[in-house]
Design an enzyme around this catalytic site. Structure first.
Site, PDB file in Angstrom:
ATOM      1  N   HIS A 532       0.833  -1.209   0.000  1.00  0.00           N
ATOM      2  CA  HIS A 532       0.000   0.000   0.000  1.00  0.00           C
ATOM      3  C   HIS A 532       0.864   1.253   0.000  1.00  0.00           C
ATOM      4  O   HIS A 532       0.675   2.139   0.841  1.00  0.00           O
ATOM      5  CB  HIS A 532      -0.904   0.023   1.241  1.00  0.00           C
ATOM      6  CG  HIS A 532      -1.925  -1.059   1.276  1.00  0.00           C
ATOM      7  ND1 HIS A 532      -2.519  -1.492   2.450  1.00  0.00           N
ATOM      8  CD2 HIS A 532      -2.470  -1.814   0.295  1.00  0.00           C
ATOM      9  CE1 HIS A 532      -3.383  -2.465   2.189  1.00  0.00           C
ATOM     10  NE2 HIS A 532      -3.369  -2.672   0.885  1.00  0.00           N
ATOM     11  N   HIS A 575      -7.050  -0.307   3.495  1.00  0.00           N
ATOM     12  CA  HIS A 575      -6.378  -0.793   2.304  1.00  0.00           C
ATOM     13  C   HIS A 575      -6.639   0.266   1.243  1.00  0.00           C
ATOM     14  O   HIS A 575      -7.759   0.754   1.082  1.00  0.00           O
ATOM     15  CB  HIS A 575      -6.940  -2.155   1.912  1.00  0.00           C
ATOM     16  CG  HIS A 575      -6.652  -3.230   2.920  1.00  0.00           C
ATOM     17  ND1 HIS A 575      -6.114  -4.441   2.583  1.00  0.00           N
ATOM     18  CD2 HIS A 575      -6.806  -3.247   4.271  1.00  0.00           C
ATOM     19  CE1 HIS A 575      -5.953  -5.172   3.668  1.00  0.00           C
ATOM     20  NE2 HIS A 575      -6.376  -4.459   4.717  1.00  0.00           N
TER      21      HIS A 575
END
Length: 594
Positions: A532, A575
């Site tokens: 990420h 996320h």
């Protein structure tokens, strides 16, 4: 999870709708001049392409370095996602620099390299972060349009909640009023029940003070607690920016898509109001291939992601002057912030051995079981292959009286934001480490959500086909070390709940440690990335820091914007695909209004 690869998964062959106006050679393009040229067909790029091309009078070109996602079975069948990365044609196949905080280890940093970008290759967890995240973004940029009060409307424009594919009753698993039903991206709750589902829920009830049940894990006003995972899956197949935003626009004659074309640099096209304009885009099919050039009459929009975007800016002479000169790149816009401020969520697998054969390890280890699951999915789009890697996850905070806060400020966006995340997976999930030949496993992932470590993306050379040097400098601060240590201890407490007594046997290998030193060693040996990355082209209101302004224009330039996860100055409590979609939806409105 890499055990899937030994089953010789077939990556091609599933029929999907053909893509219209998609080209793999630039000389076949209908034009070499467009109103907007978008670099990167990932989550953000495809949102921008779809929204801008709604106006039939606007011409749009999307340039994607990788191939089409059409017919790539592993990009369609949800549980096969881990077979797409790393070391495949659908991944950029990046490796991080030796991580000083993690025993100088190197590991893969997966990034999707196909239509849909990482939205076609990630693990499909879908939520939006906390309301604090957006309010902090508004504060840092001086633009209230990024506040949660304004951004929440984009959920309904973006999202289309659909029933889980197994048709189970979802009462109490999410709050329907908080979600869109007519948006672009299909999102659903888990569509394949597992034996551990009831155990997770029971543990949250038994340990409610520390692990409260959350009745919607994607409601930004309240994310702390554990509940049911929401995923970008609809009808038992992945929903990506390619299968949603891009495909909905395929029939538009004003939208063209060029695949297998890697952008190598942006070209200056003149001076406008004292700023250098960058409306030329150079690309090539590979090293030593004849390059092509297209022009943007209005804007070039960089949506190449947190690694690709700073790399392209640097190759174009936009970045730290001294670094560029060392590589014999002519500095055109001196900006020390380009490629700086890299931040990523840390993934730490905490693995237990478990009783019986109710884990999914047998499916991943035994070709016969795997084929049975694939047959079920192929014929009905049901079963374990129709599901993502996790049915339940939770976000949590350190206690207010944690000793680490006496040494520095709380790095979370606010009291509604998380310090760490727990992801429950009913199988062995240890990236880069093969599934053992025997045994059944349960993995509790600890993800560091508000890290204070920061790193960089730098060029290795002036060759655009050389991979950049990616150094997130993971777990190099006192806070990060403390938070992960306490996250491991919290996982151990959760796993000690009585609901697990008939399933969990023992902690696996390094997880058995109990002292600070033993847990720190466990962290250093096993931590890697949730992939990420953000921050390398960050938004800011400062004239001397950051890469883009609140309107996402690259500072010191004209005709150039960045729209992707790299503009987030910090990691949101999520996320990152969900927050990236919302940023792109607002960016499309900003561009239209201009």
């Amino acid at each position: 999870m890499r055990g899937l690869t030994v089953l010789h998964v077939v990556l091609f062959g599933l029929a999907t709708p053909s893509l219209a106006r998609t080209y793999d050679q630039y000389w076949n393009l209908p034009s070499l001049s467009y109103d907007y040229v978008i670099v990167g067909a990932g989550a953000a790029g495809n949102v921008i392409a779809s929204r801008l091309s709604e106006n039939s009078g606007i011409s749009v070109l999307v340039i994607e370095a990788g191939p089409s996602d059409e017919g790539v079975t592993a990009a369609i069948a949800p549980l096969l996602a881990p077979t797409l990365t790393p070391n495949t044609p659908y991944d950029w196949n990046y490796t991080v620099a030796p991580q000083v905080g993690l025993n100088n280890r190197q590991f893969a940093l997966p990034r999707g390299r196909l239509l849909g970008g990482s939205s076609s290759a990630n693990y499909m967890v879908h939520h939006f972060g906390s309301s604090d995240d957006y309010d902090k973004l508004a504060s840092l940029t001086g633009d209230n349009g990024w506040s949660w009060a304004n951004m929440k409307k984009y959920i309904f424009k973006h999202e289309k909640i659909v029933p889980p594919n197994d048709g189970h009753d979802t009462t109490g698993q999410y709050i329907p009023a908080n979600h869109g039903t007519t948006g672009m991206l299909s999102v659903s709750l888990p569509g394949n029940s597992q034996v551990i589902d009831a155990k997770v829920t029971a543990a949250s009830q038994q340990l409610a003070a520390e692990f409260p049940y959350m009745n919607d894990t994607a409601t930004p006003e309240k994310i702390i607690g554990i509940g049911w995972t929401q995923q970008s899956i609809g009808g038992g197949v992945r929903s990506s920016s390619s299968t949603s935003y891009l495909r909905s626009a395929n029939s538009r004659p004003n939208l063209s898509v060029l695949i297998n074309a890697q952008v190598t640099r942006l070209l200056p096209t003149g001076i406008e109001n004292g700023k250098l304009a960058f409306r030329g885009v150079m690309f090539a099919n590979g090293p030593n291939q004849i390059p092509g050039v297209v022009l943007a009459k209005k804007e070039v929009i960089l949506s190449a992601g947190s690694i690709g975007t700073p790399q392209i800016l640097l190759l174009s002479g936009i970045g730290p002057q001294a670094d560029l000169q060392k590589l014999h790149i002519l500095p055109l816009v001196d900006n020390p912030s380009v490629g700086d401020n890299l931040s990523d969520h840390v993934l730490l697998p905490n693995i237990y051995t478990v009783k019986g054969s109710d884990s999914l390890d047998g499916v991943f280890r035994d070709p016969a079981q795997f084929q049975t699951a694939m047959n079920t999915w192929t014929t009905s789009k049901k079963g374990p292959i129709a599901n993502g890697v996790t049915n339940q996850l939770g976000f949590f905070r350190l206690p207010k009286n944690a000793t680490i806060f006496s040494k520095g400020a709380d790095p979370a966006s606010g009291p509604k934001s998380a310090h760490w995340e727990m992801i429950v997976c009913n199988f062995w999930l240890n990236p880069g480490v093969a599934l053992p030949a025997n045994g059944s496993f349960l993995t509790f992932i600890s993800a560091l959500i508000s890290p204070t470590s920061r790193g960089t993306v730098k060029l290795a050379s002036s060759d655009p086909f050389d991979k950049p040097i990616i150094d997130p400098r993971m777990v190099t601060t006192d806070f990060d070390k403390f938070a992960l240590r306490e996250a491991v201890r919290a996982v151990k407490r959760f796993a000690s709940a009585s609901s697990w007594s008939d399933y969990i046997i023992a902690p696996y290998q390094t997880l058995a440690g109990t002292t600070d030193d033993e847990i720190d060693s466990h962290v250093r040996q096993l931590s890697s990335t949730v992939f990420h990355p953000v921050g390398t082209a960050a938004m800011s209101s400062s004239s001397s820091k950051g890469v883009v302004d609140s309107q996402l224009k690259v500072k010191g330039t004209a005709g150039l914007r960045v729209v992707d996860a790299s503009v987030w100055p910090f990691l949101p409590s999520a996320h990152t695909q969900g927050p990236t979609y919302l940023v792109a939806e607002r960016a499309a409105d900003i561009i239209k209004s201009a």
